[in-house]
Design an enzyme around this catalytic site. Sequence first.
Site, PDB file in Angstrom:
ATOM      1  N   SER A   1       3.704   7.651   0.283  1.00  0.00           N
ATOM      2  CA  SER A   1       3.420   6.550   1.443  1.00  0.00           C
ATOM      3  C   SER A   1       3.832   5.308   0.611  1.00  0.00           C
ATOM      4  O   SER A   1       3.923   5.262  -0.571  1.00  0.00           O
ATOM      5  CB  SER A   1       2.059   6.636   1.902  1.00  0.00           C
ATOM      6  OG  SER A   1       1.170   6.084   1.087  1.00  0.00           O
ATOM      7  N   LYS A   2       3.646   4.377   1.476  1.00  0.00           N
ATOM      8  CA  LYS A   2       3.849   2.842   1.348  1.00  0.00           C
ATOM      9  C   LYS A   2       3.287   2.228   0.046  1.00  0.00           C
ATOM     10  O   LYS A   2       3.580   1.533  -0.883  1.00  0.00           O
ATOM     11  CB  LYS A   2       3.636   1.845   2.420  1.00  0.00           C
ATOM     12  CG  LYS A   2       4.733   2.147   3.428  1.00  0.00           C
ATOM     13  CD  LYS A   2       5.473   0.517   3.948  1.00  0.00           C
ATOM     14  CE  LYS A   2       6.339   0.853   4.990  1.00  0.00           C
ATOM     15  NZ  LYS A   2       7.225   1.810   4.990  1.00  0.00           N
ATOM     16  N   ARG A   3       1.854   2.973  -0.077  1.00  0.00           N
ATOM     17  CA  ARG A   3       1.122   2.527  -1.127  1.00  0.00           C
ATOM     18  C   ARG A   3       1.519   2.792  -2.537  1.00  0.00           C
ATOM     19  O   ARG A   3       1.156   2.350  -3.465  1.00  0.00           O
ATOM     20  CB  ARG A   3      -0.364   2.679  -0.871  1.00  0.00           C
ATOM     21  CG  ARG A   3      -0.784   4.063  -1.242  1.00  0.00           C
ATOM     22  CD  ARG A   3      -2.244   4.293  -0.609  1.00  0.00           C
ATOM     23  NE  ARG A   3      -2.297   5.736  -0.449  1.00  0.00           N
ATOM     24  CZ  ARG A   3      -2.694   6.690  -1.574  1.00  0.00           C
ATOM     25  NH1 ARG A   3      -2.785   6.548  -2.703  1.00  0.00           N
ATOM     26  NH2 ARG A   3      -2.674   8.033  -1.076  1.00  0.00           N
TER      27      ARG A   3
END
Length: 487
Positions: free
Chosen positions: A260-262
């Site tokens: 994911s983005k993180r």
Amino acid sequence: MEEVRVRIAPSPSGNLHIGTARTALFNYLFAKKNNGKFVLRIEDTDAERTSQAYIDNIFDSLKALGLNWDEGPDVGGPYGPYTQSERFDIYPKYVQELLDKGFAYECFCTPEELEAEKEEATRNKKAYVYSKKCENLTDEQKAKLKAEGRKPAIRFNIKKAQKAFHDTSILKFDDLVKGELHVDTDLLGDFVILKSNGTPTYNFAVVIDDMLMKISHVIRGEDHISNTFKQILIFEALGAEVPKFGHLGMILAPDRSKLSKRHGATAVSEFVEKGYLTDALINFVALLGWSPSDGQEIKTVEEIAQDFRIGEISSSNSIFEYDKLNWMNSHYIKMLPMKELEKRLKPYLTKYDLSELTDAEYTRMVEITREPLTLLSDITDAVPYFFGEMVEVEPEVQTDVLDTEISQNVLKEFEKQAQNWEWTEENLHEKLEAFRGEFKEKGIKPKVTMWAVRAAVTGRTKGADMTAILAIIGKDKTLKRVKAAIK
Ligand code: GLU
């Protein structure tokens, strides 16, 4: 043998995800390997989540990766249109067929009634399946509900289909990647194929499209396995040939959670903006589940296609190692021809005034700074000292290098001598060597001498070849910066 026809069917509710790029690649490779066709279909039935910007991003990203499709929304083909929202008039006929054959029924349940069923299942700690309350409504009952203004959704009758085509409630198929998979269809609820507003659901539209587009093999992520069972039953209920299915393991982040983005970039376009080369990206994603028979990991898509066998794809999850991608990217940057690299770096140099350099100077700057680049964007911070009159000196460089007595002596002497030097790279090379020699005789290491010059001219202690830097920056600016560094 029937023609191999595969497809990638992204939903445009976001930019093209790197995982979708891998799925697209494996489909593309399978088509190439088998002289088949690779189809792009846009699955935009969910109008609220769809946007044209995402559709454009999907097209651009696939093209940038070299995954060109044989049939699709823009190029057309014999089984179009290739955008689901343009196919809405196609689906009702097949809904009717299923209704007529008794494999589907009208469901008048309201959202509140369905919510109540779900809550009860939760209270009883049971997995929710639809109660089939509307399965056997009489014509009078239906007419009455319609008269009340209720619009029915259409549900697929799992049990009917399963019974018609299989001896037991167990449905099995041979997955191209994972081997035999099965489910007890008694655990599947009758799902909606057409919503009460007339739009088809994913599980239905995908079957109709795969059937009409003569898709022979469906290769996609394993998150679709539960859908596949439902889809097989619809194919069977329509008397259509069931395609072969292959499900790819998931791509996980290094911490084994969902990517994911993180963790960093996830969309292909984000990777590209960050300075990853599409050749590196595509090579890297190929290795998420596939390994080359010769152990040689750096390969073009064409080379991978030669070696690709779907049965050899790993059935387990793959870890997205950003470090490995970085290594691969730096390798691909090293392999880029100079002219190409010069062009590709320009978008990352917009904060500088490139007109300060001649074409030859720009080329030389790229030549001497390319070696340590991991990302194209690394160039931004590698070259500030080539631009502007003066230079920003890092605080530690000021105290640890420029402020020392040795450096001050070196710089004073440099200023005196350099005024008379002919400013070509070749000549500077000789002059600097002699200059270092003079200080060496005074007991000062050549490295230390050059630190002083480098610190004054670039504001740093490390960097590209000093002679070339001086030649590019020019005599005037060099002397100005040296003067400024002298106390
Ligand atoms: N539109 C679906 C998705 O993006 C496609 C799944 C499939 O390949 O059938 O997940």
